[in-house]
Scaffold this motif. Structure first.
Motif, PDB file in Angstrom:
ATOM      1  N   ALA A  78       0.846  -1.132   0.083  1.00 26.89           N
ATOM      2  CA  ALA A  78       0.111   0.018   0.080  1.00 26.89           C
ATOM      3  C   ALA A  78       0.931   1.170  -0.112  1.00 26.89           C
ATOM      4  CB  ALA A  78      -0.870   0.003   1.103  1.00 26.89           C
ATOM      5  N   LEU A  79       1.973   1.214   0.619  1.00 28.88           N
ATOM      6  CA  LEU A  79       3.072   2.419   0.729  1.00 28.88           C
ATOM      7  C   LEU A  79       3.459   2.504  -0.674  1.00 28.88           C
ATOM      8  CD1 LEU A  79       4.384   4.571   2.318  1.00 28.88           C
ATOM      9  CD2 LEU A  79       6.023   2.925   3.081  1.00 28.88           C
ATOM     10  N   GLU A 138      -7.910   7.524  -1.977  1.00 31.58           N
ATOM     11  CA  GLU A 138      -7.610   8.118  -3.188  1.00 31.58           C
ATOM     12  C   GLU A 138      -8.861   8.356  -3.994  1.00 31.58           C
ATOM     13  OE1 GLU A 138      -5.798   5.341  -6.526  1.00 31.58           O
ATOM     14  OE2 GLU A 138      -4.861   5.051  -4.628  1.00 31.58           O
ATOM     15  N   GLY A 139      -9.007   9.435  -4.718  1.00 33.74           N
ATOM     16  CA  GLY A 139     -10.228   9.341  -5.528  1.00 33.74           C
ATOM     17  C   GLY A 139     -10.158  11.155  -6.125  1.00 33.74           C
ATOM     18  N   LYS A 140     -11.218  11.315  -6.386  1.00 37.48           N
ATOM     19  CA  LYS A 140     -11.560  12.814  -7.175  1.00 37.48           C
ATOM     20  C   LYS A 140     -12.343  13.562  -5.949  1.00 37.48           C
ATOM     21  CE  LYS A 140     -11.414  10.976 -11.711  1.00 37.48           C
ATOM     22  NZ  LYS A 140     -12.493  10.690 -13.178  1.00 37.48           N
ATOM     23  N   LEU A 141     -11.884  15.001  -6.204  1.00 35.07           N
ATOM     24  CA  LEU A 141     -12.487  15.854  -5.420  1.00 35.07           C
ATOM     25  C   LEU A 141     -12.986  16.994  -6.360  1.00 35.07           C
ATOM     26  CD1 LEU A 141     -12.693  17.496  -2.248  1.00 35.07           C
ATOM     27  CD2 LEU A 141     -10.433  18.231  -3.131  1.00 35.07           C
ATOM     28  N   LYS A 142     -14.352  17.316  -5.949  1.00 34.51           N
ATOM     29  CA  LYS A 142     -14.830  18.401  -7.005  1.00 34.51           C
ATOM     30  C   LYS A 142     -14.308  19.823  -6.450  1.00 34.51           C
ATOM     31  CE  LYS A 142     -19.169  16.160  -6.551  1.00 34.51           C
ATOM     32  NZ  LYS A 142     -20.547  15.879  -5.976  1.00 34.51           N
ATOM     33  N   ASN A 143     -13.622  20.440  -7.561  1.00 30.74           N
ATOM     34  CA  ASN A 143     -13.189  21.870  -7.323  1.00 30.74           C
ATOM     35  C   ASN A 143     -14.226  22.692  -7.497  1.00 30.74           C
ATOM     36  OD1 ASN A 143     -11.958  24.572  -7.868  1.00 30.74           O
ATOM     37  ND2 ASN A 143     -10.031  23.593  -8.263  1.00 30.74           N
ATOM     38  N   THR A 144     -14.713  23.529  -6.522  1.00 25.98           N
ATOM     39  CA  THR A 144     -15.769  24.514  -6.794  1.00 25.98           C
ATOM     40  C   THR A 144     -15.663  25.580  -7.735  1.00 25.98           C
ATOM     41  OG1 THR A 144     -15.401  25.518  -4.618  1.00 25.98           O
ATOM     42  CG2 THR A 144     -16.974  23.772  -4.651  1.00 25.98           C
ATOM     43  N   SER A 145     -14.394  26.162  -7.630  1.00 22.70           N
ATOM     44  CA  SER A 145     -14.000  27.439  -8.626  1.00 22.70           C
ATOM     45  C   SER A 145     -13.821  27.100  -9.879  1.00 22.70           C
ATOM     46  CB  SER A 145     -12.634  28.084  -7.998  1.00 22.70           C
ATOM     47  OG  SER A 145     -11.602  27.074  -8.012  1.00 22.70           O
ATOM     48  N   THR A 174      -7.776   1.419   0.148  1.00 25.40           N
ATOM     49  CA  THR A 174      -6.852   0.430   0.030  1.00 25.40           C
ATOM     50  C   THR A 174      -6.633   0.248   1.680  1.00 25.40           C
ATOM     51  OG1 THR A 174      -6.114   1.232  -2.195  1.00 25.40           O
ATOM     52  CG2 THR A 174      -4.722  -0.274  -0.635  1.00 25.40           C
ATOM     53  N   PRO A 175      -6.757  -1.085   2.162  1.00 24.79           N
ATOM     54  CA  PRO A 175      -6.203  -1.276   3.475  1.00 24.79           C
ATOM     55  C   PRO A 175      -4.708  -0.943   3.845  1.00 24.79           C
ATOM     56  CG  PRO A 175      -7.225  -3.200   2.499  1.00 24.79           C
ATOM     57  CD  PRO A 175      -7.079  -2.242   1.443  1.00 24.79           C
ATOM     58  N   ALA A 176      -4.424  -0.422   4.830  1.00 26.19           N
ATOM     59  CA  ALA A 176      -2.915  -0.248   5.355  1.00 26.19           C
ATOM     60  C   ALA A 176      -2.941  -0.671   6.710  1.00 26.19           C
ATOM     61  CB  ALA A 176      -2.740   1.201   5.083  1.00 26.19           C
TER      62      ALA A 176
END
Length: 89
Positions: free
Chosen positions: A3-4, A51-58, A41-43
């Motif tokens: 995972a690391l 991990e993933g996607k983040l909505k950018n409001t600007s 992911t198990p650590a």
């Protein structure tokens, strides 16, 4: 250890505006409907690399993020309720 290695590989990719989130930031973004996708992911014992996607409001465009969280029952329920969990294949 694997995972690391995956986290290091993910961190070295050239994603536009990748963010490293604390657990608190991740939970706040999730609560405020800013998280588009989540891959867990198990650590370790209840510890997960996220991990993933983040909505950018600007800009209106998604950004990539990474985080490490302790997955409590409450956080697990929030993730499933928000329907952003993706299965890592």
């Amino acid at each position: 250890m694997l995972a690391l290695g995956a986290m290091l590989l993910f961190n070295t990719c050239n994603f536009d505006k990748q963010k490293v989130l604390t657990q608190s930031e991740f939970e706040n973004y999730l609560t405020n409907d800013r998280i588009s996708t989540v891959i867990l992911t198990p650590a370790g014992d209840n510890v997960f690399n996220v991990e993933g996607k983040l909505k950018n409001t600007s800009s209106g465009k998604d950004e990539f993020y990474v985080s490490r969280v302790v997955l409590s029952d409450e956080l697990d329920k929030k993730i499933h309720k928000s329907e952003v969990l993706e299965v890592d294949s």
